[in-house]
Design an enzyme around this catalytic site. Structure first.
Site, PDB file in Angstrom:
ATOM      1  N   GLU A 183       0.810  -1.225   0.000  1.00  0.00           N
ATOM      2  CA  GLU A 183       0.000   0.000   0.000  1.00  0.00           C
ATOM      3  C   GLU A 183       0.846   1.279   0.000  1.00  0.00           C
ATOM      4  O   GLU A 183       0.505   2.243  -0.685  1.00  0.00           O
ATOM      5  CB  GLU A 183      -0.963   0.022   1.193  1.00  0.00           C
ATOM      6  CG  GLU A 183      -2.155  -0.929   1.050  1.00  0.00           C
ATOM      7  CD  GLU A 183      -1.819  -2.384   1.312  1.00  0.00           C
ATOM      8  OE1 GLU A 183      -0.703  -2.653   1.820  1.00  0.00           O
ATOM      9  OE2 GLU A 183      -2.636  -3.274   1.028  1.00  0.00           O
ATOM     10  N   HIS A 201     -11.657  -4.928   9.081  1.00  0.00           N
ATOM     11  CA  HIS A 201     -12.442  -4.720   7.863  1.00  0.00           C
ATOM     12  C   HIS A 201     -13.623  -3.819   8.139  1.00  0.00           C
ATOM     13  O   HIS A 201     -14.680  -3.970   7.555  1.00  0.00           O
ATOM     14  CB  HIS A 201     -12.943  -6.064   7.315  1.00  0.00           C
ATOM     15  CG  HIS A 201     -11.835  -6.985   6.935  1.00  0.00           C
ATOM     16  ND1 HIS A 201     -11.218  -7.824   7.822  1.00  0.00           N
ATOM     17  CD2 HIS A 201     -11.208  -7.170   5.754  1.00  0.00           C
ATOM     18  CE1 HIS A 201     -10.269  -8.498   7.210  1.00  0.00           C
ATOM     19  NE2 HIS A 201     -10.226  -8.130   5.955  1.00  0.00           N
TER      20      HIS A 201
END
Ligand SMILES: Cc1ncc(C[n+]2csc(CCOP(=O)(O)OP(=O)(O)O)c2C)c(N)n1
Ligand SMILES: [Mg+2]
Length: 803
Positions: free
Chosen positions: A529, A596
Site C-alpha cells: 500500500e 475490515h
C-alpha cells in the site's frame, strides 16, 4: 579548453575539474558557516551535506533536463551542481525566509536543505517538465522519499511503453527520463526502502538510487542497522541475472572523484537506455560536521573513526588526486578554495541581511506608530508599560516577527480607549496588526489546497441524466461503465492496485477494462500500500492522472504515513509550486470485523488535510466524484460504500460527464423536528430510521454531507437547524471522531449553536473496533433502532408531553 586524460582514463578539462573542486569547497564552507549560524542562535536548526560533496558532483553530471530527483536533506551539493540551488538561497532556507521569490523551494515552511522545483505555473497549468531539471519536494521522515521515487521512475516506463502518451511532449520525451534517488545508509532499515526496491525490480523502471553510506544513522552505527553491515551485500538476491530481471548494483567510494564519475556514467547510461533499476552503494563516506546542529558526533564516533574521516575527507582526497595527476598546483587549488570560502561568507552576509531587513522594517513601523502617538493615557502604569515593551522590542538582538507581534499585542492591552479616533493608538495598532497578520498568513497559512483556476472546487456540477425508464443495475456497473468512458476520455488516466487488473477489482468495478485499455492503464500491483500511494504521487507529479486503488479503507493505514507526510503536504510545503493530483480510490463503511470495518474516518480526515475526502453514499455519487476530480487538479480520496456494489441504482445516461460538486451536502428528506447529519453507508440506515420515525410522528431532515473535506461550503446544515432547532450527527467512527468534527464545523464554525433548542447529540460506533458477524456489527455500530431511539429521546426531552 585545456583537456587532459586523468588516472581513470577519462578526458576531463581542467576547467571542469577546478569548477567541481570549487563547488565542493563552496558547499563545505556553507555547511560549516550554516552550522555556526545555528549554534550562535541566528537559525533554528541546520542539517547539511558535508562529506557527500564529491558523490553528488559526479551524480549531477548524469542528470539531464526532464529527469527527476527524490532525495533527502544531504543533497545540497547535488542541487547546486545542477544550478537549482544558490549559495545565498542556502541561507534563505536556513533562516526560514518566507519570501517566495528568493526562497522558492519551500517559502520557509520546512527545514533547510529540503528542495523542490515547480511542476506548474502560477495559474495551475503544467510547465514544460522536459525542459527543466526536476526535483520532487523533500520530506524529513527517513525513507519517506522512496515510495514517491518509484512513481517518478514508473512514469518513464509508461511514457515509453504506452505510445498514446508520446503526444505529451511537455511531460516526457518518450520516457527517457531517469528518476534519481538518494538515501542514507541507516534509512535503508525502513520498510519503505525494501518495498520500493522490490517493486522497482518487479516493475523494471529507470530508478537510480544512491545510498550514501557514512556508517551511521545519527549515532547508531551500521551494525545495528543492516544485516552483515552492508546494504549491497544483502541486496544480492535482487540482482539482475540472465533471464531474471532484477536490479543492478554498483559500488563506489565517497571520496573517489574520477571513480565516481565513471561509475555514474556507466550506471545511468544503462538505467536510461534499458529502464533498469540501479543502486549505487557509495561506501567510505564521511560526515565531518556530525549529523545535524542538534548534537556533536564526538559523542559517538571513536577517535579512530574521527581520524579516518579526516583522512578520507572527500575534498582532501580530491585535492590529492588533482595534485598527483598533475592537473593543478597546490597554489591554484588554494586560490580556488579561498575564493569559495569568500563566496560562502559573502552569501551568509547577504542572506542574513535579506532575512533581517523586512523584520526590522516591520518593527520600525510599529515603533513609529507607538512613538508618534499624540494621545497619552491618564493611567501612568499603562503608559509606562507601553514604553517598556517598546524599549524591550528595540533591544532584541536577533529580531523575528514573533517579537514584533508579541509586543504589538501586549501594548494593545495597555492602550486606553478614551482618545479621539483620529489619534487613537488602539486604532493604529489594530491596523498594524491586521496588515501584518495578513502578510504572515500569506507566508504560512496558504496553499493547503489548490486555489488556482484548476481547483476541483471550480468544476461545474452536472446532475446525472436519466432516460424515462432507466435500467436499474448493480452499483458496480455504474462505476465500471463510467470508468470505461473516463479511460477513453483521458489518455493520461490510469489505475493500479491489488487485484485491479486481470480480474477488474475485487468488486468488479473495473471488469473487462484491462482487456480493453491494456495492462499499462489498468494494472495489478503487489500487496504494498505505501508504494502504491507513492507510485501515484510520482505519476501525479509528472502530469499523469493516476487513480491508486487501496483495496479497503482499513489497509490505507499501511500508507497513511505517505498519504499524510507526503501527498497531503505537497502543495503546502512547496508554497504552491507543486501539485500532485492523485486520486485514491478505496472502499469502506459497514464491513464487519476489526480489520475490515471501513470506519476509521477521523484517522483520515485529521491526518490528510490538504487532500479532499469524498464519502459517497452510492456508486452514482462515487462516479460523479471521479468525474469532478478528473476535471480539477487536486489530490483526493474517494471512499466507495462497500455494501453498495450489488445494490441496484438507476443507470445514468451521461456517464463520464455528470459531476458532483465538492462540499455541497444533499438534503435527502425534508423534515421539521430534527436534523440528522451523516455520510456514506450510514445514510441508508438513517433513511430506514427516518421512515420508522415518521410512522411515529417525528419529522426528520436527513442530510448527506457527501464530502467531509471540504465540508458544507454553503452552510446548508445550519440552515436546516434554523428550521428544526435540533441536530444529531451520526456515523460509525469512534466516539469523538468524525461526528465531533462535523459538530465543530456546524455548531462552532458555522454558528449553528445559535439556533439550537435542544442539546446537540452524536451517535457513533463503539469505542472498540467492530466485531465480526451481523450480530457483532449490530452491537458495534449504530443501527436503525439506535437512530430511532436517539432521535426519539431528543424529542421526548423537548416535548415530554407528546412523546
Ligand atoms: C521516520 C523517521 N524516524 C526518525 C527520524 C530521525 N532521524 C533523522 S535523520 C536520522 C538518521 C538517518 O541516517 P541515514 O539514513 O544514515 O542518513 P544520514 O543522516 O547519515 O545521511 C534519523 C534517525 C526521522 N527523520 N524520520
Ligand atoms: Mg548515515
Amino acid at each position: 579548453m585545456d583537456q587532459k586524460k586523468n588516472s581513470a582514463g577519462q578526458i576531463n578539462s581542467k576547467e571542469i575539474i577546478l569548477a567541481d573542486f570549487r563547488l565542493a569547497n563552496l558547499s563545505r564552507n556553507l555547511s560549516i558557516i550554516g552550522r555556526r549560524e545555528v549554534l550562535t542562535g541566528k537559525a533554528k536548526f541546520g542539517i547539511f551535506g558535508d562529506g557527500k560533496e564529491i558523490i553528488q558532483i559526479a551524480l549531477a553530471k548524469q542528470f539531464r533536463n526532464g529527469d527527476w530527483r527524490s532525495g533527502y536533506y544531504r543533497d545540497q551539493t547535488w542541487m547546486m551542481a545542477m544550478g537549482l540551488y544558490g549559495s545565498v538561497e542556502f541561507f534563505h532556507q536556513l533562516y526560514g525566509n518566507t519570501n517566495r521569490e528568493i526562497n522558492p523551494g519551500s517559502g520557509g515552511r520546512v527545514f533547510n536543505n529540503h528542495f523542490s522545483t515547480p511542476n506548474i505555473n502560477p495559474d495551475g497549468t503544467w510547465r514544460d517538465l522536459t525542459k527543466q531539471k526536476n526535483s520532487s519536494s523533500d520530506i524529513s521522515p527517513t525513507a519517506g522519499q522512496m515510495p514517491r521515487l518509484l512513481g517518478l521512475a514508473y512514469a518513464s516506463k509508461l511514457f515509453r511503453q504506452n505510445k498514446e502518451l508520446h503526444q505529451f511532449t511537455k511531460l516526457s520525451f518518450r520516457g527517457n527520463e531517469v528518476a534519481f534517488g538518494s538515501i542514507g545508509d541507516a534509512s535503508t532499515s525502513e520498510g519503505h526502502f525494501w518495498e520500493t526496491i522490490n517493486a522497482a525490480g518487479v516493475l523494471q523502471v529507470p530508478m537510480a538510487l544512491s545510498v550514501y553510506d557514512d556508517g551511521y544513522g545519527i549515532s547508531v552505527p551500521k551494525k545495528y542497522q543492516t544485516t552483515k553491515g552492508s546494504i549491497s551485500d544483502i541486496l544480492k538476491g535482487f540482482e539482475d541475472e540472465p533471464g531474471k530481471p532484477g536490479i543492478l548494483i554498483f559500488k563506489g567510494k565517497g571520496w573517489d572523484y574520477p571513480g565516481l564519475i565513471k561509475l555514474y556514467e556507466e550506471g545511468i547510461e544503462i538505467c536510461r537506455r534499458e529502464h533498469k533499476p540501479v543502486l549505487f552503494h557509495i561506501e567510505e563516506v564521511t560526515q565531518p560536521l556530525g549529523h545535524s546542529t542538534s548534537g556533536s558526533h564526538e559523542r559517538y564516533k571513536s577517535e579512530e573513526r574521527l581520524k579516518w574521516e579526516e583522512e578520507f575527507d572527500p575534498i582532501k582526497k580530491m585535492r590529492e588526486w588533482i595534485i598527483s595527476d598533475g592537473i593543478a598546483t597546490e597554489e591554484e587549488l588554494d586560490k580556488v578554495a579561498v575564493e569559495a570560502e569568500e563566496e560562502a561568507k559573502e552569501s551568509r552576509k547577504k542572506g542574513w541581511e535579506m532575512f533581517q531587513n523586512p523584520i526590522k522594517i516591520e518593527r520600525d513601523a510599529l515603533v513609529k506608530v507607538i512613538n508618534d502617538r499624540t494621545c497619552r493615557c491618564v493611567e501612568e502604569i499603562k503608559e509606562a508599560a507601553v514604553d517598556d515593551i517598546t524599549e524591550d522590542l528595540k533591544k532584541v538582538l536577533l529580531p523575528i516577527r514573533k517579537d514584533n507581534f508579541m509586543a504589538a499585542r501586549k501594548i494593545l492591552r495597555n492602550v486606553c480607549g478614551t482618545c479621539a479616533k483620529a489619534d487613537n493608538l488602539k486604532e493604529e495598532l489594530h491596523g498594524w496588526l491586521k496588515r501584518n497578520y495578513q502578510d504572515a498568513a500569506n507566508s504560512y497559512n496558504t496553499f493547503l489546497y489548490n486555489e488556482m483556476p484548476t481547483s476541483a472546487l471550480n468544476v461545474k456540477p452536472l446532475p446525472p441524466k436519466y432516460s424515462d425508464n432507466p435500467p436499474e443495475v448493480p452499483g458496480r456497473q455504474i462505476l465500471r461503465d463510467n470508468y470505461d468512458k473516463l479511460f477513453s476520455k483521458y489518455p493520461l488516466l490510469l489505475t493500479f492496485g491489488e487485484d485491479s487488473g486481470h480480474i477488474g477489482g475485487v468488486n468488479q468495478t473495473l471488469e473487462g477494462l484491462q482487456k480493453k485499455f491494456g495492462e499499462l492503464r489498468i494494472t495489478d500491483t503487489g500487496i504494498r500500500e505505501a508504494t502504491i500511494l507513492g507510485q501515484g504521487i510520482g505519476l501525479a507529479l509528472r502530469g499523469m492522472r493516476p487513480i491508486a486503488e487501496i483495496q479497503y479503507l482499513d489497509y490505507l493505514m499501511y500508507a497513511i504515513q505517505i498519504l499524510s507526510d507526503d501527498l497531503a503536504t505537497t502543495h503546502y510545503r512547496t508554497a504552491g509550486r507543486m501539485i500532485a493530483p492523485l486520486i485514491i480510490s478505496t472502499r469502506g463503511h459497514r464491513l464487519e470485523g476489526i480489520w475490515h470495518s471501513g470506519s476509521p474516518m477521523s484517522m483520515l480526515i485529521n491526518s490528510v488535510r490538504g487532500v479532499y475526502v469524498c464519502s459517497p453514499r452510492d456508486m452514482t455519487r462515487a462516479a460523479g466524484f471521479y468525474n469532478t476530480l478528473l476535471e480539477g487538479s487536486d489530490p483526493a480520496i474517494v471512499i466507495e460504500p462497500l455494501n453498495g456494489y450489488r445494490l441496484k441504482e438507476k443507470m445514468p445516461e451521461n456517464l463520464g460527464e455528470f459531476k458532483i460538486e465538492l462540499g455541497i451536502p444533499e438534503i435527502l428528506s425534508e423534515g421539521t423536528d430534527v436534523t440528522l447529519v451523516t455520510y456514506g453507508s450510514t445514510v441508508r440506515i438513517a433513511a430506514e430510521a427516518v421512515k420508522q420515525l415518521a410512522a411515529h410522528g417525528i419529522s426528520v431532515e436527513l442530510i448527506d454531507v457527501q464530502t467531509l473535506v471540504p465540508f458544507d461550503r454553503k452552510k446548508m446544515i445550519v440552515n436546516s437547524i434554523r428550521k428544526t432547532g435540533r441536530v444529531i450527527f451520526l456515523d460509525e467512527d469512534v466516539p469523538g471522531g468524525t461526528t465531533a468534527y462535523m459538530m465543530q464545523e456546524v455548531l462552532e464554525k458555522d454558528g449553528g449553536w445559535n439556533y439550537l433548542d435542544s442539546p446537540p447529540k452524536t451517535l457513533t460506533g463503539k469505542e472498540h473496533r467492530p466485531a465480526y458477524t451481523t450480530d457483532g456489527d449490530y452491537f458495534s455500530k449504530p443501527n436503525a433502532e439506535d437512530i430511532f431511539d436517539a432521535v426519539y429521546e431528543i424529542m421526548k426531552e423537548a416535548v415530554p408531553e407528546k412523546y
